[in-house]
Design a protein around this motif. Structure first.
Motif, PDB file in Angstrom:
ATOM      1  N   PRO A  13      -8.479   8.559 -10.218  1.00 29.91           N
ATOM      2  CA  PRO A  13      -8.832   9.848  -9.605  1.00 29.91           C
ATOM      3  C   PRO A  13     -10.278   9.918  -9.107  1.00 29.91           C
ATOM      4  CG  PRO A  13      -8.712  10.068 -11.981  1.00 29.91           C
ATOM      5  CD  PRO A  13      -8.213   8.681 -11.648  1.00 29.91           C
ATOM      6  N   GLY A  14     -11.137   9.022  -9.552  1.00 31.71           N
ATOM      7  CA  GLY A  14     -12.528   9.040  -9.131  1.00 31.71           C
ATOM      8  C   GLY A  14     -12.774   8.442  -7.759  1.00 31.71           C
ATOM      9  N   VAL A  15     -11.751   7.803  -7.184  1.00 29.66           N
ATOM     10  CA  VAL A  15     -11.902   7.212  -5.851  1.00 29.66           C
ATOM     11  C   VAL A  15     -11.952   8.348  -4.830  1.00 29.66           C
ATOM     12  CG1 VAL A  15     -10.780   5.767  -4.107  1.00 29.66           C
ATOM     13  CG2 VAL A  15     -10.772   5.058  -6.508  1.00 29.66           C
ATOM     14  N   PRO A  16     -12.908   8.320  -3.925  1.00 26.47           N
ATOM     15  CA  PRO A  16     -13.021   9.397  -2.927  1.00 26.47           C
ATOM     16  C   PRO A  16     -11.743   9.548  -2.106  1.00 26.47           C
ATOM     17  CG  PRO A  16     -14.971   8.005  -2.891  1.00 26.47           C
ATOM     18  CD  PRO A  16     -13.983   7.336  -3.799  1.00 26.47           C
ATOM     19  N   GLU A  17     -11.403  10.779  -1.815  1.00 26.97           N
ATOM     20  CA  GLU A  17     -10.201  11.094  -1.037  1.00 26.97           C
ATOM     21  C   GLU A  17     -10.204  10.389   0.320  1.00 26.97           C
ATOM     22  OE1 GLU A  17      -6.490  12.436  -0.200  1.00 26.97           O
ATOM     23  OE2 GLU A  17      -7.517  12.446  -2.137  1.00 26.97           O
ATOM     24  N   ALA A  18     -11.376  10.209   0.903  1.00 27.33           N
ATOM     25  CA  ALA A  18     -11.467   9.537   2.202  1.00 27.33           C
ATOM     26  C   ALA A  18     -10.911   8.115   2.135  1.00 27.33           C
ATOM     27  CB  ALA A  18     -12.914   9.514   2.686  1.00 27.33           C
ATOM     28  N   VAL A  19     -11.081   7.451   1.009  1.00 25.94           N
ATOM     29  CA  VAL A  19     -10.550   6.087   0.840  1.00 25.94           C
ATOM     30  C   VAL A  19      -9.030   6.130   0.869  1.00 25.94           C
ATOM     31  CG1 VAL A  19     -10.370   4.127  -0.748  1.00 25.94           C
ATOM     32  CG2 VAL A  19     -12.577   5.262  -0.402  1.00 25.94           C
ATOM     33  N   TRP A  20      -8.447   7.069   0.118  1.00 27.43           N
ATOM     34  CA  TRP A  20      -6.982   7.165   0.081  1.00 27.43           C
ATOM     35  C   TRP A  20      -6.426   7.518   1.470  1.00 27.43           C
ATOM     36  CZ3 TRP A  20      -6.179   4.520  -3.828  1.00 27.43           C
ATOM     37  CH2 TRP A  20      -6.743   4.751  -5.077  1.00 27.43           C
ATOM     38  N   ARG A  21      -7.080   8.438   2.165  1.00 29.29           N
ATOM     39  CA  ARG A  21      -6.607   8.818   3.505  1.00 29.29           C
ATOM     40  C   ARG A  21      -6.667   7.620   4.459  1.00 29.29           C
ATOM     41  NH1 ARG A  21      -9.408  13.673   2.456  1.00 29.29           N
ATOM     42  NH2 ARG A  21     -11.145  12.988   3.750  1.00 29.29           N
ATOM     43  N   ALA A  22      -7.731   6.848   4.368  1.00 28.45           N
ATOM     44  CA  ALA A  22      -7.846   5.656   5.230  1.00 28.45           C
ATOM     45  C   ALA A  22      -6.741   4.663   4.909  1.00 28.45           C
ATOM     46  CB  ALA A  22      -9.217   5.007   5.056  1.00 28.45           C
ATOM     47  N   MET A  23      -6.452   4.491   3.627  1.00 26.83           N
ATOM     48  CA  MET A  23      -5.391   3.555   3.242  1.00 26.83           C
ATOM     49  C   MET A  23      -4.017   4.044   3.712  1.00 26.83           C
ATOM     50  SD  MET A  23      -6.617   2.276  -0.525  1.00 26.83           S
ATOM     51  CE  MET A  23      -5.215   1.189  -0.768  1.00 26.83           C
ATOM     52  N   GLU A  24      -3.793   5.346   3.670  1.00 26.27           N
ATOM     53  CA  GLU A  24      -2.516   5.909   4.121  1.00 26.27           C
ATOM     54  C   GLU A  24      -2.247   5.604   5.588  1.00 26.27           C
ATOM     55  OE1 GLU A  24      -1.731   9.974   1.580  1.00 26.27           O
ATOM     56  OE2 GLU A  24      -3.115  10.046   3.261  1.00 26.27           O
ATOM     57  N   LYS A  25      -3.290   5.535   6.368  1.00 27.59           N
ATOM     58  CA  LYS A  25      -3.154   5.342   7.816  1.00 27.59           C
ATOM     59  C   LYS A  25      -2.864   3.892   8.212  1.00 27.59           C
ATOM     60  CE  LYS A  25      -6.224   9.152   8.968  1.00 27.59           C
ATOM     61  NZ  LYS A  25      -7.516   9.509   9.552  1.00 27.59           N
ATOM     62  N   VAL A  26      -3.073   2.950   7.309  1.00 24.86           N
ATOM     63  CA  VAL A  26      -2.894   1.542   7.656  1.00 24.86           C
ATOM     64  C   VAL A  26      -1.398   1.234   7.785  1.00 24.86           C
ATOM     65  CG1 VAL A  26      -3.245  -0.850   6.935  1.00 24.86           C
ATOM     66  CG2 VAL A  26      -5.033   0.854   6.514  1.00 24.86           C
ATOM     67  N   ASP A  27      -0.997   0.851   8.977  1.00 24.51           N
ATOM     68  CA  ASP A  27       0.386   0.429   9.194  1.00 24.51           C
ATOM     69  C   ASP A  27       0.411  -1.042   9.589  1.00 24.51           C
ATOM     70  OD1 ASP A  27      -0.388   0.326  11.864  1.00 24.51           O
ATOM     71  OD2 ASP A  27       0.840   2.027  12.486  1.00 24.51           O
TER      72      ASP A  27
ATOM     73  N   ILE B  98       0.841  -1.205   0.000  1.00 25.31           N
ATOM     74  CA  ILE B  98       0.000   0.000   0.000  1.00 25.31           C
ATOM     75  C   ILE B  98       0.874   1.252   0.000  1.00 25.31           C
ATOM     76  CG2 ILE B  98      -1.647   1.366   1.357  1.00 25.31           C
ATOM     77  CD1 ILE B  98      -2.862  -1.351   2.263  1.00 25.31           C
ATOM     78  N   ARG B  99       1.861   1.303   0.894  1.00 25.24           N
ATOM     79  CA  ARG B  99       2.748   2.478   0.967  1.00 25.24           C
ATOM     80  C   ARG B  99       3.447   2.732  -0.366  1.00 25.24           C
ATOM     81  NH1 ARG B  99       4.162   0.381   5.834  1.00 25.24           N
ATOM     82  NH2 ARG B  99       6.087  -0.497   5.019  1.00 25.24           N
ATOM     83  N   GLU B 100       3.945   1.662  -0.975  1.00 30.79           N
ATOM     84  CA  GLU B 100       4.709   1.804  -2.211  1.00 30.79           C
ATOM     85  C   GLU B 100       3.836   2.160  -3.413  1.00 30.79           C
ATOM     86  OE1 GLU B 100       6.787  -1.900  -2.560  1.00 30.79           O
ATOM     87  OE2 GLU B 100       8.219  -1.382  -0.976  1.00 30.79           O
ATOM     88  N   ASN B 101       2.584   1.753  -3.405  1.00 34.50           N
ATOM     89  CA  ASN B 101       1.746   1.910  -4.587  1.00 34.50           C
ATOM     90  C   ASN B 101       0.664   2.976  -4.490  1.00 34.50           C
ATOM     91  OD1 ASN B 101       2.504  -0.380  -6.603  1.00 34.50           O
ATOM     92  ND2 ASN B 101       2.633  -1.256  -4.566  1.00 34.50           N
ATOM     93  N   LEU B 102       0.446   3.508  -3.312  1.00 43.83           N
ATOM     94  CA  LEU B 102      -0.637   4.471  -3.131  1.00 43.83           C
ATOM     95  C   LEU B 102      -0.524   5.701  -4.040  1.00 43.83           C
ATOM     96  CD1 LEU B 102      -3.238   4.577  -1.542  1.00 43.83           C
ATOM     97  CD2 LEU B 102      -2.021   5.812   0.239  1.00 43.83           C
ATOM     98  N   PRO B 103       0.644   6.318  -4.185  1.00 46.09           N
ATOM     99  CA  PRO B 103       0.714   7.483  -5.076  1.00 46.09           C
ATOM    100  C   PRO B 103       0.283   7.156  -6.519  1.00 46.09           C
ATOM    101  CG  PRO B 103       2.676   7.371  -3.704  1.00 46.09           C
ATOM    102  CD  PRO B 103       1.924   6.087  -3.499  1.00 46.09           C
ATOM    103  N   GLY B 104       0.750   6.043  -7.033  1.00 42.77           N
ATOM    104  CA  GLY B 104       0.375   5.642  -8.392  1.00 42.77           C
ATOM    105  C   GLY B 104      -1.104   5.295  -8.511  1.00 42.77           C
ATOM    106  N   LEU B 105      -1.644   4.682  -7.473  1.00 38.79           N
ATOM    107  CA  LEU B 105      -3.072   4.343  -7.499  1.00 38.79           C
ATOM    108  C   LEU B 105      -3.927   5.604  -7.495  1.00 38.79           C
ATOM    109  CD1 LEU B 105      -3.110   1.368  -4.953  1.00 38.79           C
ATOM    110  CD2 LEU B 105      -3.354   1.235  -7.448  1.00 38.79           C
ATOM    111  N   ARG B 106      -3.514   6.589  -6.727  1.00 42.91           N
ATOM    112  CA  ARG B 106      -4.248   7.863  -6.693  1.00 42.91           C
ATOM    113  C   ARG B 106      -4.293   8.493  -8.081  1.00 42.91           C
ATOM    114  NH1 ARG B 106      -2.653  10.061  -0.896  1.00 42.91           N
ATOM    115  NH2 ARG B 106      -4.738  10.619  -0.242  1.00 42.91           N
ATOM    116  N   GLU B 107      -3.175   8.453  -8.788  1.00 41.35           N
ATOM    117  CA  GLU B 107      -3.116   9.025 -10.139  1.00 41.35           C
ATOM    118  C   GLU B 107      -3.976   8.241 -11.124  1.00 41.35           C
ATOM    119  OE1 GLU B 107       0.788   9.706 -11.738  1.00 41.35           O
ATOM    120  OE2 GLU B 107       1.505  10.490  -9.815  1.00 41.35           O
ATOM    121  N   ARG B 108      -3.911   6.917 -11.041  1.00 41.81           N
ATOM    122  CA  ARG B 108      -4.652   6.065 -11.993  1.00 41.81           C
ATOM    123  C   ARG B 108      -6.142   6.065 -11.756  1.00 41.81           C
ATOM    124  NH1 ARG B 108      -2.900   0.281 -12.779  1.00 41.81           N
ATOM    125  NH2 ARG B 108      -4.437   0.431 -14.412  1.00 41.81           N
TER     126      ARG B 108
END
Length: 176
Positions: free
Chosen positions: A45-59, A33-43
């Motif tokens: 863009p229709g995914v809600p920002e809340a989803v990306w923020r939740a994924m960023e927090k997963v450790d 997730i950490r390594e691929n999140l930036p690329g997934l966000r770009e690919r």
């Protein structure tokens, strides 16, 4: 020939297959997730920002705690299946949801064109086990029919269990 006996591997095997699958996810998930999140966000863009923020927090700690919560859910379903000779609707629903979630992993991998966490063990463990176990239940005469609404419900329950597992995992990880 129909028999009422269901081998314990059919019921407790759900937990074993899940454990193999989630061990693979545990090893690969947070880092992927950490390594691929930036690329997934770009690919996507229709995914809600809340989803990306939740994924960023997963450790790793949250993910491990979430896997532990899911272990309790899956073990409970397997035990219900064993106690009922495979007849438990909870067990059969979990088994169906487990198999279907393997297809979701494969769809995710196809969508991102990468071996996402969970995708390698889905065609090797998840889907074959679910099909085999359902076949054994059918042979024993205890398999409940699955209708389209049941498929949707199974996926919804699997998604809900994942959300609950991560919510509890986040709270547990924050305490340690």
């Amino acid at each position: 020939m129909t028999t009422s006996h269901v081998n314990p591997l059919v019921t407790y095997g759900l937990f074993l297959a899940w454990a193999v699958h989630d061990a693979e996810e545990l090893v690969r998930g947070p880092r992927w997730i950490r390594e691929n999140l930036p690329g997934l966000r770009e690919r996507f863009p229709g995914v809600p920002e809340a989803v990306w923020r939740a994924m960023e927090k997963v450790d790793e700690r949250e993910f491990a705690a979430a896997v532990g919560v899911m272990a309790v859910i899956v073990a409970s379903a397997a035990a219900a299946g064993a106690r009922s000779g495979g007849r438990s609707a909870f067990y059969q629903g979990a088994l169906t949801g487990f198999g279907l979630h393997g297809l979701v992993h494969l769809a995710q991998a196809a969508a991102v064109r990468d071996a996402t966490p969970g995708a390698p063990t889905s065609p090797l463990v998840v889907i074959p086990f679910a099909l085999w176990a359902r076949g054994r239940l059918r042979k024993a005469g205890v398999l409940l029919p699955v209708r389209p609404g049941g498929v949707v419900a199974g996926l919804a329950v699997a998604a809900g269990a994942t959300v609950v597992s991560h919510a509890v995992g986040r709270k547990v990880a924050a305490r340690f």
